[in-house]
Design a protein around this motif. Structure first.
Motif, PDB file in Angstrom:
ATOM      1  N   TRP A   1       2.814  36.510 120.377  1.00  0.00           N
ATOM      2  CA  TRP A   1       2.628  36.566 121.823  1.00  0.00           C
ATOM      3  C   TRP A   1       3.856  36.038 122.572  1.00  0.00           C
ATOM      4  O   TRP A   1       4.213  36.542 123.634  1.00  0.00           O
ATOM      5  CB  TRP A   1       1.386  35.782 122.216  1.00  0.00           C
TER       6      TRP A   1
ATOM      7  N   SER B   1       6.952  38.491 125.161  1.00  0.00           N
ATOM      8  CA  SER B   1       6.940  38.115 126.580  1.00  0.00           C
ATOM      9  C   SER B   1       7.560  39.205 127.453  1.00  0.00           C
ATOM     10  O   SER B   1       7.304  39.246 128.661  1.00  0.00           O
ATOM     11  CB  SER B   1       7.695  36.800 126.779  1.00  0.00           C
TER      12      SER B   1
ATOM     13  N   TYR C   1       4.753  41.151 129.245  1.00  0.00           N
ATOM     14  CA  TYR C   1       3.719  40.466 130.026  1.00  0.00           C
ATOM     15  C   TYR C   1       3.341  41.244 131.281  1.00  0.00           C
ATOM     16  O   TYR C   1       2.154  41.331 131.641  1.00  0.00           O
ATOM     17  CB  TYR C   1       4.196  39.070 130.412  1.00  0.00           C
TER      18      TYR C   1
ATOM     19  N   SER D   1      -1.584  37.237 131.005  1.00  0.00           N
ATOM     20  CA  SER D   1      -0.720  37.008 129.845  1.00  0.00           C
ATOM     21  C   SER D   1      -0.402  35.527 129.681  1.00  0.00           C
ATOM     22  O   SER D   1      -0.352  35.021 128.551  1.00  0.00           O
ATOM     23  CB  SER D   1       0.579  37.803 129.999  1.00  0.00           C
TER      24      SER D   1
END
Length: 750
Positions: A85, A89, A92, A110
């Motif tokens: 995750w 980025s 997002y 996010s």
């Protein structure tokens, strides 16, 4: 009441306390430290000695051993999910946009998930660290049932989100792979550092287990009847050594040779580094102004954009305008002006109505900012953003012609029942040609009806998708626009070899832009143009010679440190073993010497000096028993006993028995009984003199150290002529002497 004194020097007591304080505590209170880790892990805030881990290959119960793999599995799942995750980025904004389509509201979902995954990873990491500290301190790691439920819940949550990623966002794994390409050299060097740190506990346990196995093998020669059981324990110890040591050394060996298989585009000679990729402003500069507005495009031009990217829709009265979403909820004030029509497709509105909507107020509202990294706007920019409207395609073309910027756009097909449903391509081409913009500034991306576009506007630069090289050559397409994740497959080297220019979308993170730079990509489409334009050199760039030096240097230093750590643990265990053997040898010599002295006194039938003397205060061992002074100096921790002689029958005294004396053999009793005639008179006189001397001292002074009481169960008359009384006196004398020697031996071993 007369009592025996136990004397321990203050300096020795302080040394013992200092010896048991672990290095990690430094100035902290050890009791608070143990209470903290046991309370956090076991939810027991009171330390119980019976909770100490049992010696041997296992440090906890079989139930904890069965659950511990679940804890490790939850830790690995949470760390992997957090890593994926974080590395994605760059996506997002797209994730938040997809969620907003379903919910109708914009929010940083996010970032919420990033916080959740971080909490889960931190929680599992904390439990693993606490378990390690408990084992290190010698306590059983009994995880509380609440933690066990939470660990299982973490496994379910992480498994669910990983399944979502694998099912609907498989390409996010490619982003993680791209991050490893650029971060691989630094991950390699950091991993070696972590292995050096882990070598301390690993070396400690391996050496400790080896020493325990050696001791158990030594004991097998004395306990042959337990040979089978001890062999099983030795097998468990060896298996535990292999389970700990083998993975550690295999991982370390793989890390040492990892650079042989690392291929990072950012490891190359400086002379081979390609030119800096150009920028296409994605919907302008959406971090500096409302997307798809003239303010946003002007900001992109100010930041040195190579081209401008946008999305084109067609109004119901055939006016091309700039809008990304199919409805107007997110980027306009349609909910305030016409709430019932907020879900209507934007192409069903007349341009006369669309031109009246505000397209900038949503941008200045703090809750609806599209990017969480956005910097605060100046007062002038806020006022300008609040007055933005939806622009037409011709407005963008005028700006591009004025600034000599390239224009690339996605042309969305109108919905059903729209007047231009089948002819929207031709209508847009005619609008572009009417704007008098230079044709070579148009990068034509739509693939539908491309042959008509070539005929109507031969000056347009045709841009394709990720087609085959044969198709691109056949259609005379010299530029492609592809997702940046496709860079994972050989860096698109085949297209670069065919002299096809590559534009990647959407690249917002500096590390991803650096990777594109090192891969000799020609241009990128970005939202973060104001940050990427300031880069003068790719991030994480290094030459092969420098990386080779760092590789060999880190491998050499880490190998020396790991060998030193293992040798230190072995030296400490060896020194501890030598100290224990020397202590046992000294104890045995002292006991043998005292036994020989006692035997010589008994065989010569000499008068024995009264051992029970009390002199002036304060009491000392020399005053109480001169014969014990040497032994006390050798063994300062020994427990010496003081017994006052018997009193007369007229002065009975009830004394509780604290320590049961050792009972001598019958032969020793007969030997001592043969000397009763020479011993009886001296003993009785000495006992009376000592009692008279000790009585006033006991009243005046009190002992200042801890005492141990010794008493007799019943009193006897002072001078009994019969043989039974003499044998009992001799028996008591022998019992006291034996008690002294046995107490010294037990205290020294303890």
């Amino acid at each position: 009441m007369p009592k025996a004194n136990r004397i321990e020097p203050g300096s020795q007591r302080r040394r013992n306390l200092k010896k048991h304080n672990p290095w990690i505590l430094c100035g902290c209170n050890r009791q608070c430290y143990i209470t903290l880790i046991t309370g956090c892990y076991n939810c027991e805030w009171q330390i119980k000695q019976e909770k100490k881990s049992r010696p041997g290959p296992c440090c906890c119960s079989w139930r904890e051993q069965l659950f511990y793999p679940f804890l490790i599995f939850s830790f690995l799942l949470s760390v992997v999910l957090l890593f994926v995750w974080i590395e994605t980025s760059n996506e997002y904004f797209g994730f938040d946009w997809v969620i907003s389509l379903g919910t109708g509201y914009w929010f940083f979902w996010s970032i919420v998930l990033l916080s959740l995954f971080g909490i889960l990873a931190a929680y599992c990491t904390l439990l693993v660290v606490l378990a390690f500290l408990l084992v290190w301190e010698g306590y059983e790691p009994n995880l509380h049932w609440c933690h066990k439920i939470l660990v299982l819940l973490v496994i379910l949550i992480c498994s669910f989100f990983l399944w979502i990623l694998c099912k609907y966002w498989q390409e996010r794994w490619l982003t993680a792979g791209l991050s490893l390409q650029i971060f691989a050299p630094y991950v390699h060097l950091s991993s070696i550092t972590v292995m050096v740190i882990l070598s301390w506990p690993v070396g400690f346990y391996l050496i400790h287990l080896e020493e325990e196995a050696r001791i158990r093998r030594y004991k097998m020669t004395y306990y042959d009847r337990e040979r089978t059981k001890r062999c099983n324990i030795l097998t468990k110890l060896r298996a535990l050594q292999v389970a700990i040591g083998l993975p550690f050394f295999l991982i370390l060996l793989c890390l040492y040779v990892t650079p042989l298989g690392i291929h990072s585009p950012c490891i190359q000679e400086e002379g081979k580094l390609g030119p800096k990729p150009d920028f296409f402003g994605h919907r302008g500069a959406p971090m500096l102004g409302p997307e798809n507005t003239m303010m946003s495009f002007e900001k992109a031009v100010e930041q040195g954009a190579y081209g401008l990217e946008s999305d084109v829709q067609l109004s119901y009265d055939q006016v091309p305008f700039l809008m990304h979403d199919n409805d107007l909820r997110r980027t306009t004030n349609i909910r305030e002006v016409l709430p019932n029509a907020s879900f209507t497709h934007a192409s069903f509105f007349q341009w006369s109505f669309l031109s009246t909507l505000n397209a900038g107020k949503w941008f200045v509202q703090s809750r609806l900012k599209p990017f969480y990294k956005m910097k605060p706007l100046s007062k002038a920019d806020r006022e300008k953003a609040e007055n933005q409207t939806i622009p037409k395609l011709t407005d963008l073309l005028e700006l591009a012609q004025k600034e000599k910027k390239f224009v690339i756009f996605d042309l969305n097909a109108p919905p059903q029942k729209h007047p231009l449903r089948n002819t929207y391509i031709r209508h847009v081409v005619s609008v572009i040609l009417d704007s008098k913009i230079e044709q070579h500034l148009i990068l034509w991306l739509p693939n539908f009806d491309r042959q008509y576009v070539r005929n109507a506007a031969p000056g347009f630069q045709q841009v394709g998708r990720l087609f085959s090289i044969e198709r691109l050559t056949k259609e005379n397409i010299s530029r492609i626009n592809v997702d940046y994740k496709r860079l994972f497959h050989n860096g698109l080297s085949d297209y670069k070899a065919a002299n096809i220019k590559i534009n990647l979308y959407i690249v917002n993170e500096p590390w991803l832009y650096s990777l594109a730079w090192c891969c000799r990509i020609h241009s990128v489409t970005t939202d973060n143009i104001h940050i990427l334009s300031q880069l003068n050199q790719p991030y994480f760039f290094m030459t092969p010679g420098y990386y080779m030096f760092m590789w060999l240097f880190m491998d050499s230093v880490s190998a020396v440190l790991i060998i030193t750590i293992f040798y230190f643990h072995w030296w400490r265990e060896h020194k501890k073993e030598m100290f224990d053997n020397a202590s046992i040898h000294t104890d045995s010599q002292s006991i043998s010497l005292q036994k020989r002295e006692l035997g010589s006194q008994e065989s010569s039938n000499l008068s024995i000096k009264p051992p029970f003397r009390v002199m002036e205060s304060p009491w000392t061992l020399a005053a109480l028993y001169p014969a014990l002074t040497k032994s006390t100096k050798k063994h300062p921790h020994s427990r010496h006993l003081l017994v006052v002689p018997k009193k007369k029958a007229s002065e009975p005294e009830q004394v509780k028995e604290a320590i049961k004396p050792l009972m001598p053999h019958e032969d020793a009793v007969r030997q001592l009984a043969s000397t009763k005639k020479s011993f009886e008179t001296i003993w009785d006189a000495a006992r009376e003199d000592t009692f008279q001397t000790a009585l006033p001292s006991l009243k005046m002074n009190k002992p200042t150290v801890s005492s141990v009481e010794i008493s007799q169960s019943e009193t006897e008359p002072e001078n009994t002529p019969n043989s039974k009384s003499s044998q009992e006196s001799s028996l008591i004398m022998f019992s006291i002497t034996s008690s002294i020697f046995s107490s010294e031996l037990l205290s020294k071993k303890n």
